[in-house]
Design a protein around this motif. Structure first.
Motif, PDB file in Angstrom:
ATOM      1  N   ARG A 125      40.144  40.977  42.680  1.00  0.00           N
ATOM      2  CA  ARG A 125      38.822  40.641  43.210  1.00  0.00           C
ATOM      3  C   ARG A 125      38.282  39.348  42.582  1.00  0.00           C
ATOM      4  NH1 ARG A 125      36.618  42.543  47.617  1.00  0.00           N
ATOM      5  NH2 ARG A 125      34.466  41.845  47.630  1.00  0.00           N
ATOM      6  N   LEU A 171      32.819  52.187  41.339  1.00  0.00           N
ATOM      7  CA  LEU A 171      33.064  51.038  40.467  1.00  0.00           C
ATOM      8  C   LEU A 171      33.236  51.484  39.023  1.00  0.00           C
ATOM      9  CD1 LEU A 171      30.607  48.493  42.026  1.00  0.00           C
ATOM     10  CD2 LEU A 171      33.087  48.353  41.952  1.00  0.00           C
TER      11      LEU A 171
ATOM     12  N   VAL B 588      30.924  43.639  49.116  1.00  0.00           N
ATOM     13  CA  VAL B 588      31.353  44.984  49.490  1.00  0.00           C
ATOM     14  C   VAL B 588      31.856  45.713  48.255  1.00  0.00           C
ATOM     15  CG1 VAL B 588      32.032  45.372  51.876  1.00  0.00           C
ATOM     16  CG2 VAL B 588      33.115  43.537  50.565  1.00  0.00           C
ATOM     17  N   VAL B 590      34.179  47.492  45.750  1.00  0.00           N
ATOM     18  CA  VAL B 590      35.568  47.123  45.514  1.00  0.00           C
ATOM     19  C   VAL B 590      36.507  48.231  45.964  1.00  0.00           C
ATOM     20  CG1 VAL B 590      37.162  46.316  43.769  1.00  0.00           C
ATOM     21  CG2 VAL B 590      34.725  45.973  43.496  1.00  0.00           C
ATOM     22  N   VAL B 592      39.860  47.383  45.969  1.00  0.00           N
ATOM     23  CA  VAL B 592      41.154  46.958  45.440  1.00  0.00           C
ATOM     24  C   VAL B 592      41.500  47.807  44.225  1.00  0.00           C
ATOM     25  CG1 VAL B 592      42.478  44.956  44.745  1.00  0.00           C
ATOM     26  CG2 VAL B 592      40.367  44.663  46.062  1.00  0.00           C
ATOM     27  N   LYS B 593      42.663  48.353  44.228  1.00  0.00           N
ATOM     28  CA  LYS B 593      43.092  49.126  43.045  1.00  0.00           C
ATOM     29  C   LYS B 593      43.390  48.165  41.897  1.00  0.00           C
ATOM     30  CE  LYS B 593      43.418  53.640  43.736  1.00  0.00           C
ATOM     31  NZ  LYS B 593      41.991  53.866  43.613  1.00  0.00           N
TER      32      LYS B 593
END
Lengths: 237, 594
Positions: A125, A171, B588, B590, B592-593
C-alpha cells in the motif's frame, strides 16, 4: 542480561507523581506489552524510556548502558526507535521523504534505498503511494508508514505507543500481523496498548500498569486467563 | 427577486464600493497623473473603467447557460451598478458644501474625474453610469470569447499596459540609443503614444496567439530533440548570456534604475537570510532587522573616519567578514533564550529583540559609542585600489572600450586607477555579487542534510527529535546562518549610504522582508527574488504608489492568501501541500495482505 531494563523509575508532572517506581525488562527478541487503562502511566513510561521525559529517580538501562542521561535525539543512534502515539508522520512530506527522514542518522546511503524498497514490500500500500503526502493518507496507511519509518533507523528495540488507536478493526489486524512479522525477523518490541486483547495475543509477556505502578506481570497467555485482567481489560465477566 | 439578479446586483455594488473607496482614499486622483497612453488614458482611468469591465465580466460569467441577451443584460446592469456609489458621492458633494473637511480626498479633481470632466456634475455622473454600462457589455463580450483568444489578449493587454505604466524606464533605457524624434513618436512625457500602443498590443497578441497555437509545442519538441551535447552547450550559452546581461545591466538602466535594483538587492539579501529561518526551519523571526542593524553598525564602527571609527579605519573588504560574523553571533545569542519557544511566542520574543536593538541604537547611554540618534557619519564607500585595481583595470578597460560603442559599459576604474563602489551603477556590482553568493549558499543549504533537518523540524519538532535529529542544534544553526545574510546586507548598506542612523532600522524592515518572502512563496529561493521585485521594486518605480505602499502591502498579502496562498513562485513542498488537499482523502480500507 536483558536488552532493556527499566529500574524503579519515578517520574513527575509538576507535583503529580505519575510513575511510582516502575520496573520492567525486555529480553532480546521478545514482544513485551504494557497494558493499562487511561492515565495509568503507559505513555509516560515510554516517554521516559525515549528520553522525552527525565526520570526523577531510577534508571533506564539499554544494552548495559544507562541511557537516562541522554537527550531524546541521541537515543536513535543507540538503537531505540519509537512509533509515536497518534502516528506522528510528517503530514506535508511524501511517503518516501518520511522514510528517508526515518533513516536520518544513518550514513550508508546505498542501503537506505534498499530498506525503503523493503518497507514497500512489507506494506505494498505504501509503495503505491510513495509520492503522496503522508497527511492525505488514511489512518491505517499512516500507521504503516510510522512503523516502517521507525524501522528505517535500524533499531534494536522498537517502542510502539498505541498502534491500534483510532483504527478500524480490519486495520488493527493488519498492523498487529506486521508487528508479529517484524518480531519474527528478530526485532525486539515493547508495545504499549489499551487494546489488551490484541496486545496479549501477540506478546510473549505482559505488564499491567495501574496508577503509575506495575500491579501484575506474567506470560501473556497466563495474563489472558487472569480473572482480574479479564474483568478489567478484556471485558470478560 | 430571483437568485441570479440578486447575484448580479451584489457583484455590481461590490465593484462600485471598491471604486468608491479607491476614490475616497485618493488613489484615483494620485494615479490620474500617470499616463499609460499619452494624453488619453491614465492609470486612474484604467482602475476606474477596468472596474466596470470586471463587474460586467463577473456579472455575466455567473450565469453560464443563459441566452446571450440575458447575459448582456446582466453584464450591463452590473457595470452600471458599479458606478452608482460614486454617483451618490457626486450628489452628496452638491448638498454638502463642507464635505472636504471630513473627506479630504473628495477634491474637485476627483469629482471631475468621476463626471468625465462634464461641467454639470449630475449629467456627468449619469454619463459615467452609461459608460460603465457599456463597459460592462465589453466585459460580457470578453467573457464570451473562447479561451484560445482570451488568453493571448489578456496577456498582451497586460504587457502593453505594463509598458505604458513603466514608460519612464523604457524612456530611460532608450534615450541614449535613439534619436529624440523617434523617442517622441513612441512616448509622451509619460505613457506610450496612442499609435505605438495599438501597434504593440496587436503585435503582442499575434505573438502570444502564435505561441499558444503551436509555437510553444514546437519550441519544446525542438528542445527535446537536442542531443546531450547540444543541451549542454545551449545551457552554457544561456548562462553566459545571463551573466553578460547581468554585467552590463547598470549601464543599460542608468543611475536611477540601478538604485532601484540596489534596493531590491538589499531586500533579496535579507529575504534569503530570513527565508532560512522562516521558510526552511519554520522559525517565525520578526526581529530580522536586528541582524541588518548589527551588520551596518559594525561596518560603520570599523571603517568610519569620524570619532566613532578606529584610529586607522579598516578597509571595507576586511570589515565585511567581521560584520557577517558579528551578525551571526547576534543571531546565535538571540537563539539561545528563545529555543524553547514555539510559533507565536517565538515571534513575539524576536519582535521584542528587534525593538531592543533599535532602542539601544537610539539611546543616550550608548551615544558615546555608536552616536545615538545622530548616527555615525563619514563611512567611506567600498573601493578596490592598488595592485588589485590595476589587474582588474587591464581586464575591464578593453571591455569598456568595446562596449562604449553601444553606449554600454561595466565596472570601470576611475582617474586614479581605483575602482570605487560609490554611485548606484557601481554599487550594483556589490549587490549582485553578494546576492549571487547568498543564492548559491541558500541553494546548497536547501538541498543539504542540514536542510532536511530543518524541514523535519518545521513539520513536527517532536517527531523530528524521535527521528534522531538534534533539534536544538539545528534551530541555533538556522538562526545563526539566517543572520549572516542580514549582516552582509547591513554592511553594504552602510558603505552605500556613507552614514547610518537608528531610523534606518525600524520594525518596518522586518515586516517588509517577511512580506516579500510570503508573497514570493515560503521556503522558495526564486520566490525571494520575485517577492523583492514585486514588493520593493514596483513601489519604488511608481512614485505614486509610495504613499499607499502599506495599503498595497496589505492588499497584496490578503490577495495572495486568497488567490495564490503558495506564493508567486512556490517551493515544491509548499505547492504540493496547498494543492493536494482533497485528493485521495477517501482512502479505501486496506485489503492488501501484508
Amino acid at each position: 542480561m536483558p536488552l532493556l531494563e527499566v529500574n524503579d523509575v519515578h517520574a513527575y508532572y509538576g507535583n503529580i507523581h505519575a510513575l511510582k517506581g516502575v520496573s520492567l525488562t525486555v529480553e532480546k527478541g521478545e514482544i513485551v506489552t504494557l497494558i493499562g487503562g487511561n492515565g495509568a502511566g503507559k505513555t509516560t513510561t515510554l516517554r521516559t524510556i525515549t528520553g522525552l521525559m527525565k526520570p526523577r529517580d531510577g534508571h533506564v538501562i539499554f544494552d548495559n548502558e544507562d541511557v537516562s542521561k541522554y537527550p531524546a535525539h541521541a537515543w536513535v543512534s543507540r538503537g531505540i526507535a519509537m512509533v509515536p502515539e497518534g502516528r506522528g508522520v510528517f503530514a506535508k512530506l511524501s511517503v518516501e521523504e518520511n522514510l528517508e527522514l526515518g533513516a536520518f542518522h544513518r550514513n550508508d546511503k546505498e542501503n537506505i534505498k534498499d530498506d525503503i524498497e523493503k518497507s514497500y514490500e512489507m506494506f505494498p500500500r505504501l509503495g503505491e503511494r510513495r509520492t503522496q503526502l503522508a497527511g492525505t493518507m488514511s489512518g491505517g496507511e499512516q500507521q504503516m508508514l510510522a512503523v516502517t519509518r521507525a524501522l528505517m533507523s535500524k533499531p534494536r528495540l522498537l517502542l510502539m505507543d498505541e498502534p491500534s488507536m483510532g483504527l478500524a478493526p480490519v486495520l488493527v489486524d493488519v498492523i498487529f500481523e506486521a508487528i508479529e512479522r517484524i518480531n519474527q525477523e528478530g526485532m525486539t518490541v515493547l508495545l504499549v496498548e489499551q487494546n489488551a486483547h490484541m496486545a496479549l495475543q501477540i506478546a510473549n509477556r505482559g505488564y499491567v500498569l495501574q496508577t503509575g505502578q506495575i500491579v501484575l506481570t506474567d506470560k501473556a497467555d497466563v495474563l489472558q486467563k487472569d480473572p482480574t485482567v479479564q474483568k478489567a481489560y478484556l471485558g470478560i465477566e | 427577486m430571483n437568485e441570479e439578479l440578486r447575484g448580479t446586483i451584489k457583484t455590481g455594488l461590490i465593484a462600485g464600493v471598491v471604486t468608491l473607496s479607491l476614490g475616497m482614499i485618493g488613489i484615483l486622483v494620485a494615479f490620474n497623473k500617470r499616463f499609460i497612453v499619452t494624453d488619453a488614458v491614465t492609470l486612474a482611468d484604467l482602475l476606474l473603467f477596468g472596474m466596470a469591465v470586471i463587474a460586467g465580466y463577473l456579472g455575466a460569467s455567473s450565469l453560464k447557460e443563459h441566452s446571450m441577451g440575458r447575459r448582456l443584460l446582466h453584464g450591463g446592469l452590473a457595470g452600471m451598478l458599479a458606478a452608482v456609489p460614486t454617483f451618490l458621492l457626486i450628489l452628496l458633494t452638491l448638498v454638502w458644501e463642507g464635505i472636504r473637511d471630513s473627506f479630504i480626498n473628495v477634491e474637485p479633481a476627483l469629482v471631475s474625474l468621476l463626471t468625465l470632466d462634464n461641467e454639470n456634475v449630475v449629467v456627468g455622473g449619469i454619463l459615467l453610469i452609461v459608460v460603465f454600462g457599456v463597459l460592462g457589455l465589453v466585459g460580457v463580450g470578453y467573457a464570451q470569447l473562447p479561451v484560445r483568444f482570451r488568453r493571448p489578449i489578456s496577456m498582451s493587454l497586460a504587457w502593453t499596459i505594463g509598458s505604458g505604466v513603466m514608460s519612464d524606464i523604457l524612456i530611460g533605457i532608450l534615450r541614449p540609443r535613439m534619436s529624440n524624434d523617434t523617442l517622441r513618436s513612441l512616448f509622451g512625457s509619460t505613457g506610450l503614444q496612442p499609435v505605438p500602443f495599438v501597434v504593440l498590443f496587436v503585435l503582442l497578441t499575434a505573438v502570444f496567439f502564435w505561441w499558444q497555437q503551436g509555437g510553444q509545442t514546437r519550441y519544446q519538441t525542438l528542445r527535446q530533440n537536442f542531443t546531450p551535447r547540444q543541451q549542454k552547450s545551449s545551457r552554457r550559452v544561456s548562462i553566459s548570456l545571463l551573466v553578460i546581461f547581468l554585467l552590463i545591466l547598470p549601464s543599460l538602466l542608468g543611475v536611477y534604475l540601478s538604485e532601484i535594483f540596489n534596493e531590491i538587492g538589499r531586500f533579496v539579501l535579507m529575504g534569503l537570510g530570513l527565508n532560512i529561518a522562516i521558510g526552511l526551519a519554520g522559525l517565525l523571526d520578526l526581529g530580522y532587522v536586528t541582524n541588518f542593524a548589527v551588520g551596518a553598525y559594525i561596518m560603520a564602527l570599523l571603517t568610519s573616519s569620524s570619532q566613532f571609527g578606529p584610529e586607522n579605519p579598516w578597509s571595507f573588504w576586511l570589515a565585511v567578514p567581521i560584520c557577517v560574523v558579528a551578525a551571526m553571533f547576534t543571531g546565535f545569542i538571540l537563539a539561545l533564550p528563545v529555543l524553547k519557544m514555539r510559533g507565536d511566542y517565538l515571534a513575539i520574543a524576536t519582535l521584542g529583540f528587534g525593538e531592543i536593538i533599535r532602542v539601544l541604537a537610539r539611546s543616550d547611554a550608548l551615544k558615546p559609542v555608536i552616536g545615538g540618534a545622530q548616527g555615525i557619519l563619514q563611512i567611506p564607500a567600498a573601493q578596490i585600489g592598488g595592485f588589485m585595481a590595476q589587474v582588474m583595470g587591464y581586464i575591464l578597460n578593453p571591455i569598456n572600450n568595446l562596449l562604449s560603442r553601444f553606449e554600454l559599459g561595466i565596472l570601470a576604474t576611475n582617474s586614479n586607477g581605483d575602482i570605487v563602489f560609490g554611485n548606484p551603477p557601481q554599487l550594483y556590482y556589490l549587490f549582485i555579487l553578494a546576492s549571487l553568493l547568498m543564492l548559491f549558499i541558500s541553494r546548497r543549504l536547501n538541498n543539504s542534510r542540514t536542510g532536511r533537518r530543518w524541514m523535519a523540524i518545521r513539520e513536527d519538532e517532536d517527531v523530528a527529535a524521535a527521528m534522531g535529529i538534534n533539534t536544538t542544534n539545528a534551530k541555533v544553526l538556522a538562526f545563526t546562518l539566517s543572520a549572516a545574510s542580514g549582516g552582509l546586507a547591513g554592511a553594504i548598506f552602510a558603505a552605500k549610504l556613507g552614514s547610518i542612523f537608528p531610523s534606518s532600522f525600524e520594525l518596518l524592515i522586518s515586516i517588509n522582508v517577511l512580506a516579500l518572502i510570503i508573497v514570493g512563496g515560503l521556503g522558495s529561493i526564486p520566490g525571494v527574488i520575485v517577492g523583492a521585485f514585486a514588493l520593493v521594486g514596483i513601489p519604488q518605480l511608481l512614485s505614486e504608489f509610495a504613499e499607499f505602499r502599506l495599503l498595497l502591502y496589505g492588499i497584496a498579502l490578503i490577495g495572495m492568501m486568497l488567490v495564490r496562498p503558495e506564493g508567486l513562485w512556490p517551493s515544491e513542498v509548499h505547492r504540493r501541500e496547498i494543492h493536494s488537499h482533497g485528493e485521495d482523502e477517501t482512502a479505501v480500507p486496506v485489503s492488501v495482505k501484508p
